[in-house]
Design an enzyme around this catalytic site. Sequence first.
Site, PDB file in Angstrom:
ATOM      1  N   GLY A  69       3.993  11.182  -8.362  1.00  0.00           N
ATOM      2  CA  GLY A  69       4.776  10.083  -8.939  1.00  0.00           C
ATOM      3  C   GLY A  69       5.505   9.250  -7.899  1.00  0.00           C
ATOM      4  O   GLY A  69       5.500   9.564  -6.706  1.00  0.00           O
ATOM      5  N   ASN A 117      -3.817   8.815   4.647  1.00  0.00           N
ATOM      6  CA  ASN A 117      -2.670   8.155   5.277  1.00  0.00           C
ATOM      7  C   ASN A 117      -2.694   8.207   6.800  1.00  0.00           C
ATOM      8  O   ASN A 117      -2.166   7.309   7.458  1.00  0.00           O
ATOM      9  CB  ASN A 117      -1.360   8.809   4.792  1.00  0.00           C
ATOM     10  CG  ASN A 117      -1.128   8.601   3.304  1.00  0.00           C
ATOM     11  OD1 ASN A 117      -1.579   7.609   2.727  1.00  0.00           O
ATOM     12  ND2 ASN A 117      -0.437   9.543   2.673  1.00  0.00           N
ATOM     13  N   ARG A 125       0.816  -1.205   0.000  1.00  0.00           N
ATOM     14  CA  ARG A 125       0.000   0.000   0.000  1.00  0.00           C
ATOM     15  C   ARG A 125       0.857   1.267   0.000  1.00  0.00           C
ATOM     16  O   ARG A 125       0.498   2.270  -0.628  1.00  0.00           O
ATOM     17  CB  ARG A 125      -0.932  -0.015   1.220  1.00  0.00           C
ATOM     18  CG  ARG A 125      -1.934   1.120   1.233  1.00  0.00           C
ATOM     19  CD  ARG A 125      -3.001   0.881   2.290  1.00  0.00           C
ATOM     20  NE  ARG A 125      -4.036   1.899   2.234  1.00  0.00           N
ATOM     21  CZ  ARG A 125      -4.376   2.665   3.262  1.00  0.00           C
ATOM     22  NH1 ARG A 125      -3.778   2.521   4.430  1.00  0.00           N
ATOM     23  NH2 ARG A 125      -5.331   3.571   3.135  1.00  0.00           N
ATOM     24  N   HIS A 168      -6.462  -5.848  -2.334  1.00  0.00           N
ATOM     25  CA  HIS A 168      -7.281  -6.034  -1.130  1.00  0.00           C
ATOM     26  C   HIS A 168      -7.608  -7.515  -0.905  1.00  0.00           C
ATOM     27  O   HIS A 168      -8.578  -7.838  -0.244  1.00  0.00           O
ATOM     28  CB  HIS A 168      -8.565  -5.188  -1.216  1.00  0.00           C
ATOM     29  CG  HIS A 168      -8.312  -3.712  -1.163  1.00  0.00           C
ATOM     30  ND1 HIS A 168      -9.302  -2.781  -1.382  1.00  0.00           N
ATOM     31  CD2 HIS A 168      -7.182  -3.004  -0.903  1.00  0.00           C
ATOM     32  CE1 HIS A 168      -8.777  -1.561  -1.275  1.00  0.00           C
ATOM     33  NE2 HIS A 168      -7.492  -1.664  -1.000  1.00  0.00           N
ATOM     34  N   HIS A 188       0.440   4.482  -2.456  1.00  0.00           N
ATOM     35  CA  HIS A 188       0.212   5.849  -1.953  1.00  0.00           C
ATOM     36  C   HIS A 188       1.380   6.779  -2.271  1.00  0.00           C
ATOM     37  O   HIS A 188       1.211   7.995  -2.295  1.00  0.00           O
ATOM     38  CB  HIS A 188      -0.087   5.823  -0.449  1.00  0.00           C
ATOM     39  CG  HIS A 188      -1.491   5.412  -0.138  1.00  0.00           C
ATOM     40  ND1 HIS A 188      -2.182   5.828   0.977  1.00  0.00           N
ATOM     41  CD2 HIS A 188      -2.357   4.623  -0.806  1.00  0.00           C
ATOM     42  CE1 HIS A 188      -3.401   5.314   0.979  1.00  0.00           C
ATOM     43  NE2 HIS A 188      -3.525   4.562  -0.092  1.00  0.00           N
TER      44      HIS A 188
HETATM   45  C1  HEM Z   1      -9.224   1.529  -5.891  1.00  0.00           C
HETATM   46  C2  HEM Z   1      -9.194   2.409  -4.912  1.00  0.00           C
HETATM   47  C3  HEM Z   1      -8.719   2.092  -3.533  1.00  0.00           C
HETATM   48  C4  HEM Z   1      -9.309   2.491  -2.382  1.00  0.00           C
HETATM   49  C5  HEM Z   1     -10.558   3.348  -2.261  1.00  0.00           C
HETATM   50  C6  HEM Z   1      -8.547   1.938  -1.295  1.00  0.00           C
HETATM   51  C7  HEM Z   1      -8.823   2.145   0.042  1.00  0.00           C
HETATM   52  C8  HEM Z   1      -8.243   1.451   1.083  1.00  0.00           C
HETATM   53  C9  HEM Z   1      -8.625   1.572   2.452  1.00  0.00           C
HETATM   54  C10 HEM Z   1      -9.715   2.478   2.988  1.00  0.00           C
HETATM   55  C11 HEM Z   1      -7.858   0.705   3.160  1.00  0.00           C
HETATM   56  C12 HEM Z   1      -7.927   0.469   4.671  1.00  0.00           C
HETATM   57  C13 HEM Z   1      -6.992   1.429   5.365  1.00  0.00           C
HETATM   58  C14 HEM Z   1      -7.169   1.454   6.862  1.00  0.00           C
HETATM   59  O1  HEM Z   1      -8.233   1.120   7.365  1.00  0.00           O
HETATM   60  O2  HEM Z   1      -6.209   1.842   7.558  1.00  0.00           O
HETATM   61  C15 HEM Z   1      -6.970   0.066   2.245  1.00  0.00           C
HETATM   62  C16 HEM Z   1      -6.030  -0.874   2.594  1.00  0.00           C
HETATM   63  C17 HEM Z   1      -5.178  -1.460   1.693  1.00  0.00           C
HETATM   64  N1  HEM Z   1      -5.012  -1.111   0.375  1.00  0.00           N
HETATM   65 FE1  HEM Z   1      -6.281  -0.003  -0.720  1.00  0.00          FE
HETATM   66  N2  HEM Z   1      -7.510   1.206  -1.793  1.00  0.00           N
HETATM   67  C18 HEM Z   1      -7.556   1.281  -3.154  1.00  0.00           C
HETATM   68  C19 HEM Z   1      -6.639   0.735  -4.028  1.00  0.00           C
HETATM   69  C20 HEM Z   1      -5.516   0.044  -3.648  1.00  0.00           C
HETATM   70  C21 HEM Z   1      -4.404  -0.271  -4.510  1.00  0.00           C
HETATM   71  C22 HEM Z   1      -4.295   0.171  -5.972  1.00  0.00           C
HETATM   72  C23 HEM Z   1      -3.516  -0.978  -3.768  1.00  0.00           C
HETATM   73  C24 HEM Z   1      -2.181  -1.536  -4.173  1.00  0.00           C
HETATM   74  C25 HEM Z   1      -1.892  -1.963  -5.376  1.00  0.00           C
HETATM   75  C26 HEM Z   1      -4.073  -1.107  -2.448  1.00  0.00           C
HETATM   76  C27 HEM Z   1      -3.510  -1.814  -1.417  1.00  0.00           C
HETATM   77  C28 HEM Z   1      -4.037  -1.895  -0.153  1.00  0.00           C
HETATM   78  C29 HEM Z   1      -3.572  -2.837   0.852  1.00  0.00           C
HETATM   79  C30 HEM Z   1      -2.555  -3.932   0.629  1.00  0.00           C
HETATM   80  C31 HEM Z   1      -4.278  -2.558   2.023  1.00  0.00           C
HETATM   81  C32 HEM Z   1      -4.107  -3.203   3.401  1.00  0.00           C
HETATM   82  C33 HEM Z   1      -3.004  -2.448   4.125  1.00  0.00           C
HETATM   83  C34 HEM Z   1      -2.680  -2.937   5.521  1.00  0.00           C
HETATM   84  O3  HEM Z   1      -3.197  -3.941   5.989  1.00  0.00           O
HETATM   85  O4  HEM Z   1      -1.862  -2.251   6.177  1.00  0.00           O
HETATM   86  N3  HEM Z   1      -5.268  -0.439  -2.402  1.00  0.00           N
HETATM   87  N4  HEM Z   1      -7.210   0.548   0.980  1.00  0.00           N
END
Ligand code: HEM
Length: 327
Positions: A72, A94, A62, A193, A66
């Site tokens: 970039g 973040n 993640r 996810h 970000h």
């Molecule tokens: C498509 C739009 C996306 C949205 C709206 C989104 C939103 C989120 C949110 C809200 C969380 C939870 C954060 C928290 O509760 O602290 C999350 C976690 C995560 N996101 Fe996304 N995300 C998106 C796309 C992506 C992309 C493109 C990637 C990587 C290629 C990604 C990788 C992750 C990962 C691996 C987690 C878990 C992180 C952890 O457990 O520390 N996400 N995301």
Amino acid sequence: MKSGNNIIVVLAIVIWFMGLSSNAQLNATFYAGTCPNVTSIVNGVIQQALQTDARMGASLLRLHFHDCFVQGCDGSILLDDSASIESEKDAFPNANSTRGYDVVDNIKTALENSCPGVVSCADILAIAAEVSVSLAGGPSWDVLLGRRDSTTANRALANTSLPSPFESVSSIISKFTAQGLNITDVVTLSGAHTFGRAECRTFSPRLYDFNGTGNPDPTLDTSYLATLQQTCPQNGSDTTITNFDLTTADNFDNNYYSNLQNNKGLLFSDQELFSTTGSDTIAIVNSFSSSQSAFFQNFVQSMINMGNISPLTGTNGQIRLDCKKVN
Ligand code: HEM
Ligand SMILES: *[C@@H]1O[C@H](CO)[C@@H](O)[C@H](O)[C@H]1NC(C)=O
Ligand SMILES: *[C@@H]1O[C@H](CO)[C@@H](O)[C@H](O)[C@H]1NC(C)=O
Ligand SMILES: *[C@@H]1O[C@H](CO)[C@@H](O)[C@H](O)[C@H]1NC(C)=O
Ligand SMILES: *[C@@H]1O[C@H](CO)[C@@H](O)[C@H](O)[C@H]1NC(C)=O
Ligand SMILES: *[C@@H]1O[C@H](CO)[C@@H](O)[C@H](O)[C@H]1NC(C)=O
Ligand SMILES: *[C@@H]1O[C@H](CO)[C@@H](O)[C@H](O)[C@H]1NC(C)=O
């Protein structure tokens, strides 16, 4: 020689020189001569971190995302607040959410011990993302390298460029398109996810007050709804975490897509990829649900696409010695 030709020759030289100095392409062998063991060093630190924190791979993946979506893939997300830096770490997407900064620092320290002043923090994030996916059972690929580190960060841009879990699919697609990524990339990269955790506050309105209706999101599977309501007993700011993938929490696989087909997507932004009537995203969800190898192949391509977002190369930026601050 005619003056028109002279202009063409000068332009060609200028374009060639720009190619050398600022628009250089990333490549997989960038550190072959200067830090040949870079990948195994990153791998060693991450394996160690995973022993006490199974979530860490997801957190590192993640961080790369970000980083890349804000001016970039330039390591800007890693800069702490200072007199000249308004850290992206405190931007809305973040704050109290992104994690793994300490592991990035450990990787940097290990690399500085082996190859001082050579590997950028932006490249560390790109390599760490690949290593994390691969260690979790996902695909492996040759990471393109040669990014350099920014001397600036942009908190306001982090607030506006990163997608929100409450956004419509068309709005999320626009944010990806603005980065040069397409609908296939949106669905593919959302498959990240398949592992990691989310805090209740990022989806609890779906459990109690969907779009101001005072009722749960009707799309949500009812038994999954009941489970999530137990984990998150209130609508609002709860920071309790839960797994994205209810069956294989820490594995990188294609279950994310079958979860969506079963109305068990965790975030609104996840479920709408499958549940938005008429959306072009639905067919892609279906194809990845039926073929893990199709998902993996696309994931590699989309990670390379995301990793290519406006890197600093050549003599632009710097190689930070400490990822948290400008040299
Ligand atoms: C498509 C739009 C996306 C949205 C709206 C989104 C939103 C989120 C949110 C809200 C969380 C939870 C954060 C928290 O509760 O602290 C999350 C976690 C995560 N996101 Fe996304 N995300 C998106 C796309 C992506 C992309 C493109 C990637 C990587 C290629 C990604 C990788 C992750 C990962 C691996 C987690 C878990 C992180 C952890 O457990 O520390 N996400 N995301
Ligand atoms: C990789 O990129 C660097 C910097 O642009 C360049 O010096 C090097 O020759 C490239 N390697 C290959 C194999 O293209
Ligand atoms: C890379 O690793 C090998 C074996 O682990 C070691 O012999 C070598 O010195 C290392 N090279 C660098 C540049 O660290
Ligand atoms: C982060 O958490 C701290 C402590 O719980 C809180 O004071 C702060 O307001 C939170 N920041 C954001 C942006 O949620
Ligand atoms: C970014 O969002 C946070 C949280 O909503 C807000 O406090 C802050 O003022 C915003 N910062 C900028 C620079 O837009
Ligand atoms: C998105 O871009 C990829 C190349 O990275 C291409 O193969 C794919 O067909 C594109 N998808 C759409 C929906 O245009
Ligand atoms: C539930 O939380 C959302 C997001 O914070 C908020 O917009 C909504 O007003 C809340 N609903 C109730 C009933 O508290």
